[in-house]
Scaffold this motif. Structure first.
Motif, PDB file in Angstrom:
ATOM      1  N   ALA A   1      -1.252  17.430  -1.497  1.00 20.20           N
ATOM      2  CA  ALA A   1      -0.186  18.555  -2.271  1.00 20.20           C
ATOM      3  C   ALA A   1      -0.567  19.525  -2.900  1.00 20.20           C
ATOM      4  O   ALA A   1      -0.487  20.082  -3.078  1.00 20.20           O
ATOM      5  CB  ALA A   1       1.356  17.519  -1.983  1.00 20.20           C
ATOM      6  N   ASP A   2      -1.403  19.063  -4.510  1.00 24.13           N
ATOM      7  CA  ASP A   2      -1.643  19.840  -5.829  1.00 24.13           C
ATOM      8  C   ASP A   2      -3.238  20.100  -5.069  1.00 24.13           C
ATOM      9  O   ASP A   2      -3.092  21.357  -5.554  1.00 24.13           O
ATOM     10  CB  ASP A   2      -2.217  18.793  -6.485  1.00 24.13           C
ATOM     11  N   ASN A   3      -3.833  19.733  -3.852  1.00 23.10           N
ATOM     12  CA  ASN A   3      -5.339  20.839  -4.259  1.00 23.10           C
ATOM     13  C   ASN A   3      -4.432  21.536  -2.451  1.00 23.10           C
ATOM     14  O   ASN A   3      -5.389  22.190  -2.129  1.00 23.10           O
ATOM     15  CB  ASN A   3      -5.944  19.490  -3.361  1.00 23.10           C
ATOM     16  N   ASP A   4      -3.637  21.785  -1.840  1.00 23.12           N
ATOM     17  CA  ASP A   4      -3.441  22.582  -0.868  1.00 23.12           C
ATOM     18  C   ASP A   4      -3.520  23.758  -1.731  1.00 23.12           C
ATOM     19  O   ASP A   4      -3.084  23.657  -2.236  1.00 23.12           O
ATOM     20  CB  ASP A   4      -2.679  22.245  -0.185  1.00 23.12           C
ATOM     21  N   PRO A   5      -4.057  25.095  -1.162  1.00 20.07           N
ATOM     22  CA  PRO A   5      -4.194  25.748  -0.835  1.00 20.07           C
ATOM     23  C   PRO A   5      -2.864  27.036  -0.669  1.00 20.07           C
ATOM     24  O   PRO A   5      -2.741  28.252  -0.940  1.00 20.07           O
ATOM     25  CB  PRO A   5      -5.432  26.877  -0.317  1.00 20.07           C
ATOM     26  N   THR A   6      -2.308  26.708   0.173  1.00 20.28           N
ATOM     27  CA  THR A   6      -0.512  26.901   0.712  1.00 20.28           C
ATOM     28  C   THR A   6       0.322  26.674   0.093  1.00 20.28           C
ATOM     29  O   THR A   6       1.523  27.283   0.767  1.00 20.28           O
ATOM     30  CB  THR A   6      -0.827  27.094   2.251  1.00 20.28           C
TER      31      THR A   6
ATOM     32  N   ASP B   1       0.556  -1.221   0.154  1.00 21.07           N
ATOM     33  CA  ASP B   1      -0.236  -0.254   0.048  1.00 21.07           C
ATOM     34  C   ASP B   1       0.771   1.150  -0.126  1.00 21.07           C
ATOM     35  O   ASP B   1       0.206   2.589   0.087  1.00 21.07           O
ATOM     36  CB  ASP B   1      -0.982  -0.349   1.230  1.00 21.07           C
ATOM     37  N   ILE B   2       2.410   1.268   0.512  1.00 22.49           N
ATOM     38  CA  ILE B   2       3.350   1.939   0.270  1.00 22.49           C
ATOM     39  C   ILE B   2       3.080   2.521  -0.742  1.00 22.49           C
ATOM     40  O   ILE B   2       2.302   4.204  -0.919  1.00 22.49           O
ATOM     41  CB  ILE B   2       4.938   1.546  -0.035  1.00 22.49           C
ATOM     42  N   GLY B   3       1.910   2.612  -2.482  1.00 21.24           N
ATOM     43  CA  GLY B   3       1.881   3.473  -3.502  1.00 21.24           C
ATOM     44  C   GLY B   3       1.437   4.597  -3.080  1.00 21.24           C
ATOM     45  O   GLY B   3       0.781   5.251  -4.083  1.00 21.24           O
ATOM     46  N   ASP B   4       0.120   3.878  -2.742  1.00 17.18           N
ATOM     47  CA  ASP B   4      -1.374   3.951  -2.995  1.00 17.18           C
ATOM     48  C   ASP B   4      -1.184   5.226  -1.805  1.00 17.18           C
ATOM     49  O   ASP B   4      -1.627   6.649  -1.862  1.00 17.18           O
ATOM     50  CB  ASP B   4      -2.427   3.528  -2.309  1.00 17.18           C
ATOM     51  N   PHE B   5      -0.292   5.420  -0.593  1.00 22.89           N
ATOM     52  CA  PHE B   5       0.019   6.338  -0.075  1.00 22.89           C
ATOM     53  C   PHE B   5       0.335   7.695  -0.241  1.00 22.89           C
ATOM     54  O   PHE B   5       0.129   8.535  -0.100  1.00 22.89           O
ATOM     55  CB  PHE B   5       0.878   5.491   1.256  1.00 22.89           C
ATOM     56  N   ILE B   6       2.234   6.879  -0.948  1.00 20.97           N
ATOM     57  CA  ILE B   6       2.607   8.446  -1.570  1.00 20.97           C
ATOM     58  C   ILE B   6       1.380   9.436  -3.069  1.00 20.97           C
ATOM     59  O   ILE B   6       1.308  10.962  -2.868  1.00 20.97           O
ATOM     60  CB  ILE B   6       3.787   8.017  -2.593  1.00 20.97           C
ATOM     61  N   ASN B   7       1.136   8.758  -3.571  1.00 19.62           N
ATOM     62  CA  ASN B   7      -0.362   8.769  -4.739  1.00 19.62           C
ATOM     63  C   ASN B   7      -1.522   9.855  -4.104  1.00 19.62           C
ATOM     64  O   ASN B   7      -2.057  10.900  -4.385  1.00 19.62           O
ATOM     65  CB  ASN B   7      -1.348   7.684  -5.213  1.00 19.62           C
ATOM     66  N   GLU B   8      -1.181   9.715  -2.222  1.00 17.26           N
ATOM     67  CA  GLU B   8      -2.704   9.860  -1.717  1.00 17.26           C
ATOM     68  C   GLU B   8      -1.479  11.250  -1.377  1.00 17.26           C
ATOM     69  O   GLU B   8      -2.320  12.672  -1.281  1.00 17.26           O
ATOM     70  CB  GLU B   8      -2.823   9.491  -0.689  1.00 17.26           C
TER      71      GLU B   8
END
Length: 844
Positions: free
Chosen positions: A781-786, A769-776
């Motif tokens: 980060a892409d949706n982070d407004p800051t 599940d590490i790949g899924d963790f990194i994708n999340e």
């Protein structure tokens, strides 16, 4: 009355009442020889010779009519021993006892009456004045003396007294004008020096003699009298003084006129009051123009003007005859001539000369001229030359030769002040002025000027607009007119030089900047061929009617404002809008245009204005009968705008107070800082590569370590993969931030921005599940407004600073090295090929 006094009278003695105001009655004991008047003067009733002198003394009794008090005095007459003439000395004695039982007892004080002595006496000296005697000299011998000014005090020695006989004498001539009286004190003492009588005052009056002539206070007297004065007109007063006694005839003066020069029109034009010296006129006929001045010789005589005994003196009286306006101004000619070019003003046409017999440069001589006929339109005036008194006929309004070629004026001359009563202006006080007008070449003129025409904009070239012609005012000159264009700002028009027909050479545009309020002005000139040539100008105003030839667009530099008024009409709108005069840059940078009665538009007047906030003072005035005004301040923000009309970001910075130069400087500093940071990062990477290369090239013999570093392998077999994968999710549980050194960041850390809150997992996930963790994490980060708007390292999780795996057991023992296969290192390059030879080679 305590004591009585006796003074010498012209023919006898005088007794005074000592201030009792005429209440004393006098009686004489010898009325056949002497008589006494009510005023106390004793007169001789007959001629008295030396042989007929009465032996007994003369008794004079005085009685107070109110108190009945009485006094008695003795008068003895004796022949004078010092005079050859029939003079008698006076001896006054007072009785020592009562004359009868009815008389009251008198005091023993002795009294000397005032003595009168004529001045300038010729002697002989000493001259006896009076004999002083006391009643005590019958019983014993006495000595007499006098003291006071004139005796023993300065002037000393004028008066002397015989100490034994008591005869008082004067020792030299007296001068009344120097000393008018003397006050002496008489003393009577015995042989032992004892005073037997109280001292008594002796008054000696100096009798005036006519020994001084009258003296005028001025030797020359000046007076004036108007000409034409009636008899009895006062002229002036002359005065003189006489040092003699004014109470006597010696000082009483009388005046008279001795002579008059000139003796015209009569020899007695003046008379003088003989007592006061006042001079008046006694005859008519004073004429300044004939006799401007009279000289009189005035005489003053004392002794009341007695020509035989009186003394006289003379003075000069100069009487100047003053001018009155009794002579009107008279013209030197009946007709005067002049000429003037047409259309000239402030030109002197003719000089009118007059004569006046009155005194020059006076209101009675100064002439005033008035036009009484021939100038109904008021084109001439006649001021006076203050120096020559001439009338200057002057043109004050332009004269048109084509209207009138000649003017005939009637001019009347008067003085500044009216003529004297009874004097009338003669016919010579009016003259005629004939003026000829000279024709000159006048400029043509356009009519009307300006000429207004209305037409629609957009007219094509070569279109005829109008005919603009001029007229030549010179109707009596055969001249032609040519036309030319002087001013055509947009170069739209042309004019025919002969006919004045105006046509277009371009399309007329109402929206042109040369059109103001829909009006376009062009100026044309008309010139004639006269000598010299003359020209005139005319303005053609073209009112352009608007057509719909422009699409609407926003006004970038204008703001509409609206005025409100709580009053009702007519005290409200329409309103007048005006920019204030202060500060001065308001009207220089801005303009306001009234759109309607309630609206106005404010716009920039110049092409560029510094950005900022401006407050414009606007004065708004209503339409009331007494208008009211109000000054409002309109806040306007000036900035650079984009295509949507919004202020740009750069302009926001400028509005905050930064200029263009400051912004450029800040950008240069940011670029230099980025270059320095980039160079530092490049330098750090190059240094790190050099360090790694040095480690790979270490000789095996020099390597003191007993293990192999492998960079591309995450682990060995499954026995070596007992790592705690939860550290990939929660690295802070192993290495919290508190133990990091202050001011030091890892190269793989994110920049100093607020950390996003990513979802946390409670337990380590399955390795699959590490790949899924990194994708999340990447999606968060892409949706982070800051997140910063640039590419950067994203930390998905932190592995920690240590390892729980321990040593690499598969590489730790040399005994088991032979069981390993290191041939794959040959595929990694020259450097790893040497490692393959070291560890994977044979025992050789």
């Amino acid at each position: 009355m305590n004591r009585c006094c006796a003074t010498e009278a012209p023919v006898g003695l005088k007794f005074v009442d000592c201030g009792r105001g005429g209440l004393v009655r006098f009686e004489c004991s010898n009325p056949s020889d002497f008589r006494i008047e009510a005023d106390g003067v004793v007169y001789a009733a007959r001629s008295i010779e030396h042989s007929t002198l009465p032996a007994s003394p003369l008794l004079i009794k005085a009685s107070d009519t109110i108190t009945q008090q009485q006094w008695v005095a003795q008068v003895r007459l004796k022949p004078s021993t010092h005079s050859s003439q029939n003079r008698y000395s006076i001896e006054i004695a007072f009785p020592s006892r009562n004359m009868d039982s009815q008389l009251k007892r008198m005091k023993r004080d002795w009294v000397i009456p005032p003595i009168n002595v004529p001045e300038n006496s010729r002697g002989p000296f000493p001259q006896e004045l009076v004999r002083i005697r006391s009643d005590h000299d019958k019983n014993r011998s006495l000595r007499y003396s006098v003291t006071g000014p004139g005796a023993d005090q300065p002037p000393n020695g004028i008066f002397i007294i015989d100490p034994i006989s008591g005869e008082l004498s004067v020792n030299k001539p007296l001068d009344r004008e120097h000393i008018s009286n003397f006050h002496l004190r008489a003393h009577a003492v015995d042989l032992n020096g004892n005073q037997v009588e109280n001292p008594i005052d002796i008054v000696i009056n100096v009798i005036d003699m006519n020994d001084n002539r009258p003296e005028f206070t001025h030797q020359i007297w000046n007076g004036t009298v108007p000409e034409g004065s009636k008899p009895g007109t006062f002229v002036m007063t002359v005065t003189s003084v006489d040092k003699d006694d004014p109470k006597t005839a010696n000082g009483m003066l009388r005046y008279k006129i001795l002579s008059q020069n000139p003796e015209s029109p009569t020899s007695n034009m003046f008379t003088i009051n003989n007592k006061t010296g006042g001079i008046i006129t006694v005859a008519a006929g004073l004429d300044r123009e004939k006799v401007p001045q009279y000289t009189l010789i005035i005489q003053a005589t004392d002794m009341e003007g007695n020509p035989m005994y009186g003394l006289s003196n003379t003075a000069t009286a100069v009487i100047r005859i003053t001018d009155v306006n009794d002579n009107p101004p008279e013209f030197t000619a009946e007709t005067f001539f002049g000429e003037v070019p047409e259309n000239r003003v402030n030109v002197i046409v003719a000089n009118l000369t007059v004569t006046d017999k009155d005194q020059p440069n006076t209101p009675a001589w100064n002439a005033v001229y008035k036009i009484t006929g021939g100038d109904p339109t008021g084109r001439f005036s006649v001021p006076t030359d203050p120096t020559t008194n001439e009338g200057l006929v002057t043109v004050v309004k332009p004269i048109d030769y084509e209207i009138s070629r000649t003017y005939v004026l009637t001019v009347e001359a008067r003085n500044e002040v009216p003529l004297a009563r009874g004097i009338h202006s003669p016919r010579q006080s009016t003259a005629t002025v004939s003026i000829r007008v000279i024709d000159v070449n006048e400029s043509p003129y356009f009519e009307p000027n300006p000429k207004l025409i209305k037409l629609e904009e957009g007219m094509m070239p070569e279109s005829t607009l109008t005919t603009f012609t001029a007229q030549d005012p010179d109707r009596f000159m055969q001249q032609s007119i040519r036309y030319s264009k002087l001013s055509d700002p947009a170069n739209w028009l042309k004019i025919d030089p002969n006919t004045g027909r105006i046509t277009t050479i371009a399309i007329l545009d109402r929206e042109s900047p040369f059109v103001k309020n829909s009006l376009y002005n062009a100026t044309f000139m008309a010139s004639d061929n006269g000598v010299p040539p003359a020209s005139g100008t005319g303005t053609l105003q073209i009112y352009l009617l608007d057509i719909n030839d422009n699409a609407p667009k926003p006004e970038p530099n204008a703001i509409n404002i609206t005025a409100l008024d709580g009053d009702l009409n007519p005290n409200a709108g329409p309103f007048a809008f005006e920019l204030a005069h202060r500060p001065s840059d308001v009207r220089r940078n801005w303009t306001i245009t009234r759109v309607s009665g309630d609206y106005a538009q404010v716009s920039l007047k110049i092409g560029f204005l510094e950005s900022g906030i401006y407050e414009l003072p606007i004065i708004i005035t209503d339409s009331g009968n007494l208008p009211m005004s109000n000054t409002s301040y309109l806040r306007i923000k000036v900035c650079q705008c984009d295509i949507n009309g919004d202020c740009t970001d750069q302009q926001h910075i400028m509005a905050a107070g930064l200029g263009t130069g400051a912004i450029i400087s800040i950008l240069l500093c940011i670029i230099i800082l980025l270059i320095l940071v980039l160079m530092f990062v490049v330098w750090m990477k190059r240094r790190d590569k050099e360090r790694q290369a040095k480690q790979l090239l270490i000789d095996p013999e020099d390597d003191v370590r007993d293990n192999i570093l492998k960079y591309d392998e995450e682990g060995g077999g499954e026995e070596d993969q007992d790592y705690d994968l939860s550290q990939l999710q929660q690295p802070d549980t192993i290495e919290p931030d508190a133990i990091k050194p202050v001011g030091i960041r890892r190269l793989d850390e994110r920049p100093l921005h607020p950390e996003p809150q990513y979802p946390m997992r409670s337990a380590a996930p399955h390795p699959g599940d590490i790949g899924d963790f990194i994708n999340e994490g990447l999606k968060a980060a892409d949706n982070d407004p800051t997140a910063p708007p640039y590419d950067s390292l994203l930390v998905f999780d932190y592995e920690g600073s240590g390892s729980t795996a321990g040593s690499l057991s598969s590489l730790n023992s040399s005994s088991s090295g032979g069981d390993q296969d290191y041939d794959y290192l040959n595929d990694w390059g020259p450097r790893f090929r040497k490692l393959a030879d070291m560890y994977g080679g044979s025992d050789d």
